[in-house]
Write a protein that holds these residues in place. Structure first.
Motif, PDB file in Angstrom:
ATOM      1  N   LYS A  81       0.952  -1.239  -0.062  1.00 54.34           N
ATOM      2  CA  LYS A  81       0.173   0.061  -0.058  1.00 54.34           C
ATOM      3  C   LYS A  81       1.013   1.008   0.044  1.00 54.34           C
ATOM      4  N   ARG A  82       0.352   2.314  -0.749  1.00 57.67           N
ATOM      5  CA  ARG A  82       1.118   3.741  -0.759  1.00 57.67           C
ATOM      6  C   ARG A  82       0.132   4.575  -0.098  1.00 57.67           C
ATOM      7  N   ILE A  83       0.670   5.544   0.675  1.00 56.52           N
ATOM      8  CA  ILE A  83       0.069   6.662   1.338  1.00 56.52           C
ATOM      9  C   ILE A  83       0.652   7.717   1.006  1.00 56.52           C
ATOM     10  N   GLY A  84      -0.029   8.768   0.399  1.00 55.97           N
ATOM     11  CA  GLY A  84       0.611  10.171  -0.114  1.00 55.97           C
ATOM     12  C   GLY A  84       0.411  11.167   1.067  1.00 55.97           C
ATOM     13  N   ILE A  85       1.428  11.888   1.196  1.00 56.91           N
ATOM     14  CA  ILE A  85       1.262  13.043   2.232  1.00 56.91           C
ATOM     15  C   ILE A  85       1.447  14.446   1.426  1.00 56.91           C
ATOM     16  N   ALA A  86       0.517  15.208   1.412  1.00 62.05           N
ATOM     17  CA  ALA A  86       0.753  16.497   0.702  1.00 62.05           C
ATOM     18  C   ALA A  86       0.784  17.523   1.857  1.00 62.05           C
ATOM     19  N   ASP A  87       1.807  18.283   1.880  1.00 65.95           N
ATOM     20  CA  ASP A  87       1.883  19.194   2.991  1.00 65.95           C
ATOM     21  C   ASP A  87       2.470  20.573   2.499  1.00 65.95           C
ATOM     22  N   THR A  88       2.474  21.627   3.176  1.00 68.37           N
ATOM     23  CA  THR A  88       2.888  22.951   2.766  1.00 68.37           C
ATOM     24  C   THR A  88       4.109  23.650   3.349  1.00 68.37           C
ATOM     25  N   LYS A 126       4.153   4.799  10.114  1.00 65.50           N
ATOM     26  CA  LYS A 126       5.236   3.994  10.159  1.00 65.50           C
ATOM     27  C   LYS A 126       5.193   3.051  11.396  1.00 65.50           C
ATOM     28  N   LYS A 127       4.644   3.707  12.459  1.00 69.08           N
ATOM     29  CA  LYS A 127       4.577   2.967  13.836  1.00 69.08           C
ATOM     30  C   LYS A 127       3.459   2.018  13.782  1.00 69.08           C
ATOM     31  N   GLU A 128       2.403   2.307  12.834  1.00 70.02           N
ATOM     32  CA  GLU A 128       1.244   1.251  12.893  1.00 70.02           C
ATOM     33  C   GLU A 128       1.213   0.130  11.614  1.00 70.02           C
ATOM     34  N   ALA A 129       1.929   0.613  10.398  1.00 75.10           N
ATOM     35  CA  ALA A 129       1.870  -0.148   9.209  1.00 75.10           C
ATOM     36  C   ALA A 129       3.147  -0.007   8.449  1.00 75.10           C
ATOM     37  N   SER A 130       3.235  -1.168   7.588  1.00 72.28           N
ATOM     38  CA  SER A 130       4.211  -1.246   6.561  1.00 72.28           C
ATOM     39  C   SER A 130       3.946  -0.941   5.267  1.00 72.28           C
ATOM     40  N   VAL A 131       4.156   0.498   5.095  1.00 71.92           N
ATOM     41  CA  VAL A 131       3.343   1.059   3.803  1.00 71.92           C
ATOM     42  C   VAL A 131       4.675   1.939   3.242  1.00 71.92           C
ATOM     43  N   GLU A 132       4.339   2.238   1.814  1.00 77.04           N
ATOM     44  CA  GLU A 132       5.168   3.222   1.248  1.00 77.04           C
ATOM     45  C   GLU A 132       4.678   4.400   1.272  1.00 77.04           C
ATOM     46  N   ILE A 133       5.718   5.435   1.723  1.00 79.00           N
ATOM     47  CA  ILE A 133       5.015   6.779   1.902  1.00 79.00           C
ATOM     48  C   ILE A 133       5.724   7.532   0.787  1.00 79.00           C
ATOM     49  N   VAL A 134       4.844   8.467   0.057  1.00 81.16           N
ATOM     50  CA  VAL A 134       5.302   9.534  -0.842  1.00 81.16           C
ATOM     51  C   VAL A 134       4.870  10.704  -0.534  1.00 81.16           C
ATOM     52  N   ARG A 135       5.884  11.739  -0.215  1.00 82.09           N
ATOM     53  CA  ARG A 135       5.301  13.163   0.244  1.00 82.09           C
ATOM     54  C   ARG A 135       5.826  13.974  -0.920  1.00 82.09           C
ATOM     55  N   VAL A 181      -3.127   9.813  -8.613  1.00 81.82           N
ATOM     56  CA  VAL A 181      -3.163   9.357  -9.989  1.00 81.82           C
ATOM     57  C   VAL A 181      -1.826   9.019 -10.495  1.00 81.82           C
ATOM     58  N   GLU A 182      -0.864  10.042 -10.129  1.00 81.59           N
ATOM     59  CA  GLU A 182       0.635   9.621 -10.830  1.00 81.59           C
ATOM     60  C   GLU A 182       1.373   8.958  -9.968  1.00 81.59           C
ATOM     61  N   ASP A 183       1.138   8.953  -8.911  1.00 84.47           N
ATOM     62  CA  ASP A 183       2.187   8.000  -8.049  1.00 84.47           C
ATOM     63  C   ASP A 183       1.183   6.957  -7.385  1.00 84.47           C
ATOM     64  N   ASN A 184       0.143   6.859  -7.895  1.00 86.57           N
ATOM     65  CA  ASN A 184      -0.518   5.481  -7.517  1.00 86.57           C
ATOM     66  C   ASN A 184      -0.849   5.244  -6.045  1.00 86.57           C
ATOM     67  N   CYS A 185      -1.029   6.359  -5.218  1.00 86.89           N
ATOM     68  CA  CYS A 185      -1.127   6.234  -3.619  1.00 86.89           C
ATOM     69  C   CYS A 185      -2.623   5.716  -3.648  1.00 86.89           C
ATOM     70  N   ALA A 191      -3.693  10.276  11.123  1.00 88.68           N
ATOM     71  CA  ALA A 191      -2.674   9.356  10.552  1.00 88.68           C
ATOM     72  C   ALA A 191      -3.236   7.841  10.849  1.00 88.68           C
ATOM     73  N   GLN A 192      -3.524   7.872  12.027  1.00 84.72           N
ATOM     74  CA  GLN A 192      -4.241   6.620  12.665  1.00 84.72           C
ATOM     75  C   GLN A 192      -5.422   6.089  11.784  1.00 84.72           C
ATOM     76  N   ASN A 193      -6.259   6.934  11.571  1.00 82.12           N
ATOM     77  CA  ASN A 193      -7.490   6.904  10.607  1.00 82.12           C
ATOM     78  C   ASN A 193      -7.180   6.342   9.314  1.00 82.12           C
ATOM     79  N   VAL A 194      -5.880   7.055   8.802  1.00 83.26           N
ATOM     80  CA  VAL A 194      -5.475   6.413   7.482  1.00 83.26           C
ATOM     81  C   VAL A 194      -5.396   5.115   7.503  1.00 83.26           C
ATOM     82  N   VAL A 195      -4.528   4.761   8.591  1.00 79.53           N
ATOM     83  CA  VAL A 195      -4.158   3.171   8.678  1.00 79.53           C
ATOM     84  C   VAL A 195      -5.278   2.253   8.704  1.00 79.53           C
TER      85      VAL A 195
END
Length: 144
Positions: A2-9, A25-34, A52-56, A121-125
């Motif tokens: 699974k891939r989780i995207g993080i968009a920040d400013t 990362k504390k809750e799950a083994s995933v790939e994170i794209v920032r 769409v482009e990073d398939n998160c 973040a817990q809810n995302v997991v």
């Protein structure tokens, strides 16, 4: 995986993405794209690109609008953009906005941003791996 995207400013007064990444990362083994953008109104396209482009599989959109009325309007417009991106992609974007006027000082604001980001973040997991846990929380008054 699974891939989780993080968009920040860059406008945020603290590194909300760092908190989100550590919590996930504390809750799950995933790939994170920032993907970091200048301001809150840039978040919808960043989130959509991550989906769409990073398939998160899901994206967290992190922002800290200022206290002025203009800032609140920009946050509302960003929220509408995030909703539109969800509808276009059929994927969740979890909006985590902490308004600068929600806290009396920088220290409290940083604490609030960290706490809110961590809980979302817990809810995302849960959304990705344990949706039944969210179902059990239905109707319990949980904010995050």
């Amino acid at each position: 995986m699974k891939r989780i995207g993080i968009a920040d400013t860059t406008f945020a007064r603290c590194d909300m993405a760092r908190t989100a990444i550590l919590a996930i990362k504390k809750e799950a083994s995933v790939e994170i794209v920032r993907y970091t953008v200048p301001g809150i109104k840039d978040l919808p396209v960043a989130a959509k690109k991550l989906l769409v482009e990073d398939n998160c599989d899901v994206v967290m959109a992190l922002g800290m609008p200022g206290p002025a009325e203009k800032d609140k309007m920009c946050a509302h417009e960003a929220s509408l953009g995030l909703i539109a991106a969800q509808l276009m992609t059929n994927k969740h974007i979890i909006e985590v906005f902490v308004h600068e006027d929600e806290a009396p000082d920088e220290k409290t604001l940083a604490w609030l941003a960290e706490r809110r980001t961590y809980e979302h973040a817990q809810n995302v997991v849960r959304l990705l791996f344990y949706p039944e846990k969210l179902t059990r929380l239905a109707g319990t008054g949980q904010r995050q």
